[in-house]
Write a protein that holds these residues in place. Structure first.
Motif, PDB file in Angstrom:
ATOM      1  N   GLN A  19      -6.902 -12.462  12.709  1.00  0.00           N
ATOM      2  CA  GLN A  19      -8.016 -11.822  13.412  1.00  0.00           C
ATOM      3  C   GLN A  19      -9.364 -12.301  12.845  1.00  0.00           C
ATOM      4  O   GLN A  19      -9.422 -12.939  11.793  1.00  0.00           O
ATOM      5  N   GLY A  20     -10.442 -11.949  13.512  1.00  0.00           N
ATOM      6  CA  GLY A  20     -11.787 -12.272  13.023  1.00  0.00           C
ATOM      7  C   GLY A  20     -12.130 -11.425  11.801  1.00  0.00           C
ATOM      8  O   GLY A  20     -11.557 -10.365  11.578  1.00  0.00           O
ATOM      9  N   ALA A  21     -13.098 -11.924  11.026  1.00  0.00           N
ATOM     10  CA  ALA A  21     -13.428 -11.279   9.746  1.00  0.00           C
ATOM     11  C   ALA A  21     -14.272 -10.021   9.938  1.00  0.00           C
ATOM     12  O   ALA A  21     -15.385 -10.088  10.468  1.00  0.00           O
ATOM     13  N   LYS A  22     -13.729  -8.912   9.463  1.00  0.00           N
ATOM     14  CA  LYS A  22     -14.475  -7.651   9.514  1.00  0.00           C
ATOM     15  C   LYS A  22     -15.806  -7.763   8.767  1.00  0.00           C
ATOM     16  O   LYS A  22     -16.844  -7.312   9.250  1.00  0.00           O
ATOM     17  N   LEU A 370      -8.410   0.446   1.476  1.00  0.00           N
ATOM     18  CA  LEU A 370      -7.998  -0.558   2.472  1.00  0.00           C
ATOM     19  C   LEU A 370      -7.089  -1.651   1.915  1.00  0.00           C
ATOM     20  O   LEU A 370      -5.943  -1.811   2.345  1.00  0.00           O
ATOM     21  N   ARG A 371      -7.579  -2.426   0.967  1.00  0.00           N
ATOM     22  CA  ARG A 371      -6.771  -3.575   0.499  1.00  0.00           C
ATOM     23  C   ARG A 371      -5.581  -3.121  -0.328  1.00  0.00           C
ATOM     24  O   ARG A 371      -4.515  -3.733  -0.278  1.00  0.00           O
ATOM     25  N   GLY A 372      -5.762  -2.041  -1.097  1.00  0.00           N
ATOM     26  CA  GLY A 372      -4.639  -1.485  -1.850  1.00  0.00           C
ATOM     27  C   GLY A 372      -3.552  -1.016  -0.890  1.00  0.00           C
ATOM     28  O   GLY A 372      -2.352  -1.174  -1.150  1.00  0.00           O
ATOM     29  N   ILE A 395      -5.704   1.470   5.967  1.00  0.00           N
ATOM     30  CA  ILE A 395      -5.270   0.112   6.314  1.00  0.00           C
ATOM     31  C   ILE A 395      -5.889  -0.305   7.654  1.00  0.00           C
ATOM     32  O   ILE A 395      -6.334  -1.444   7.825  1.00  0.00           O
ATOM     33  N   ASP A 396      -5.961   0.650   8.568  1.00  0.00           N
ATOM     34  CA  ASP A 396      -6.486   0.354   9.908  1.00  0.00           C
ATOM     35  C   ASP A 396      -7.977   0.004   9.893  1.00  0.00           C
ATOM     36  O   ASP A 396      -8.505  -0.510  10.880  1.00  0.00           O
ATOM     37  N   ARG A 397      -8.644   0.282   8.793  1.00  0.00           N
ATOM     38  CA  ARG A 397     -10.059  -0.099   8.704  1.00  0.00           C
ATOM     39  C   ARG A 397     -10.223  -1.617   8.684  1.00  0.00           C
ATOM     40  O   ARG A 397     -11.274  -2.126   9.030  1.00  0.00           O
TER      41      ARG A 397
END
Ligand code: UD1
Length: 417
Positions: A19-22, A370-372, A395-397
């Motif tokens: 996906q594109g970068a948040k 998020l990353r954890g 995670i959905d963020r």
């Protein structure tokens, strides 16, 4: 509340598209408030993107979002120069709108931003830079009031190459009759993406001596059609999953040149990596070797956002890996969950020493950021038996649909509830 149910222990085989970068899309959306009509492709469909659109709407910018393309139409003058507490708390990137609002309105009122609790995350560097550029700043309790007296030329030396501060300075300075130079700016690919986006609208931001950023203010910004870069951290999440579980994968629509150092770590640990311009193939060994020492540092060093994900990849390796977290002081929230699964990790201050174990077992897990949270998915896919991951909203963020991506590799992962 939704959970992810994962039946782990299988090798992964398959391909997926990144996906594109948040972390590019959000500052670019803030920048869209400075232009006229912007068509922004490859915006990830995430809760944070929607929060960004809500802020734009509250400022009077019309938006539409379909098939990963955001279209914005900004009025000459924004209808509002404040962001309310609720929107500010939704995500860290809400602070990126401060520079843009100040540029358009000459004043702004916000509160301290929210986001994942991975550390204190102050914004003093943003505010200090603004004040050097000619902004008057007053803090009252939780609220911050900013007013542009008169923007003036400035050479801003950042004590730390902060991603957010570098972006905010660009957003405030790009439309002005001044010149700004940032010494020690952040150099992340997402910074270059914002610079390219602003320049595509008519901005004049370039690189000067020693990698300094030079912002030559322009009168106004116009229209643009732009494509956001791929999300390097999401790509690294899939690569780590395959490295840990074993198997083979192809990651498409990615920029290998943005993740050179992490790819080198994966290669040195025994993964066979082949890169084209926009794809990466990985063939994982039966059991990886250790990573050695991974120190998180500003780009082009190892990204803090990939620390948890690479720690996950190291849990079943043959030797010992050491992770030193230098950017955020509270970014080991995943370790207690890893321990529940049978990992062997010792923490000492900002370092975590991982001794690889032979197997991990599935269990009930709680994402804390998020990353954890994404790292828990990676580990659960490799662990024998069933895992249930709670707090999926973290995670959905950052991931459009992590269960679909790992299913593309044959992982047994479903969302329930
Ligand atoms: C951005 C990313 C985040 C990533 C981080 C580091 C977004 C929305 N977030 O966050 O995902 O983990 O870069 O690559 O793009 N600091 C200060 N004062 C400031 C600003 C920062 O002391 O005013 C410190 C922070 O506490 C931290 C370090 O600088 O220790 C890095 O922060 P920064 O680069 O600003 O990260 P963010 O922009 O918050």
């Amino acid at each position: 509340m939704a959970v992810l149910r994962i039946n782990g222990g299988k090798r992964l085989y398959g391909e997926t598209v990144v996906q594109g970068a948040k972390n590019s899309a959000l500052p670019c959306l803030a920048a869209a408030a400075l232009g006229r009509e912007c068509i922004v492709h490859n915006c990830p469909d995430l809760t944070d993107t929607k929060a960004g659109l809500k802020i734009l709407n509250a400022l009077g910018v019309e938006t539409s979002f379909e098939n990963n393309t955001v279209i914005t139409r900004a009025p000459k003058c924004l209808s509002c120069s404040k962001i309310n507490d609720e929107l500010m708390k939704e995500m860290r990137s809400s602070v990126m709108f401060l520079g843009a609002i100040l540029s358009k309105c000459g004043e702004a009122e916000i509160s301290y931003p929210g986001g994942c609790s991975i550390g204190a995350r102050p914004i003093d560097l943003h505010l200090k830079a603004f004040s050097q550029m000619g902004v008057n700043i007053r803090e009252e309790g939780e609220r911050i009031f900013c007013k542009v007296e008169k923007l003036k030329d400035a050479k801003i030396k950042l004590a730390f190459p902060s991603v957010g501060a570098t972006e905010n300075i660009m957003l405030l300075g790009v439309v002005s009759d001044c010149e700004f130079e940032i010494e020690n700016p952040a150099r992340e690919p997402e910074i270059l993406d914002l610079r390219n986006f602003l320049n595509s609208m008519g901005g004049n931001i370039s690189e000067g001596k020693n990698g300094n950023l030079l912002i030559k203010g322009v009168k106004a910004l116009g229209n643009t059609e732009y494509k956001i870069i791929p999300d390097r951290i999401v790509a690294l999440t899939y690569l780590s999953g395959i490295a840990l579980c074993g198997g083979y994968g192809e990651i498409k629509a990615v920029r290998p040149d943005h993740i050179k150092l992490p790819l080198k770590f994966l290669e040195e640990a025994g993964n066979d990596i082949k890169c084209g311009e926009d794809y990466i193939e990985i063939k994982a060994p039966r059991r990886m070797r250790e990573f050695g020492i991974i120190n998180t540092m500003p780009y082009p060093d190892f990204p803090t956002d990939a620390q948890a994900i690479f720690m996950a990849a190291s849990l079943l390796s043959k030797g010992e890996s050491c992770f030193v977290e230098n950017i955020f002081e509270n970014r080991f929230g995943h370790i207690p969950e890893f321990l529940k699964m049978g990992a062997n990790i010792r923490i000492c201050d900002n370092s975590a020493l991982v001794s690889g174990v032979k197997r991990l077992k599935g269990t009930e897990l709680y994402a804390k950021d998020l990353r954890g949270g994404a790292a828990l998915v990676v580990v659960a896919l490799s662990a024998k038996g069933e895992s249930i991951i709670h707090n999926t909203e973290f995670i959905d963020r950052g991931y459009e649909n992590i269960e679909r991506s790992f299913s593309d590799f044959g992982g047994e992962i479903v969302r329930e509830g």
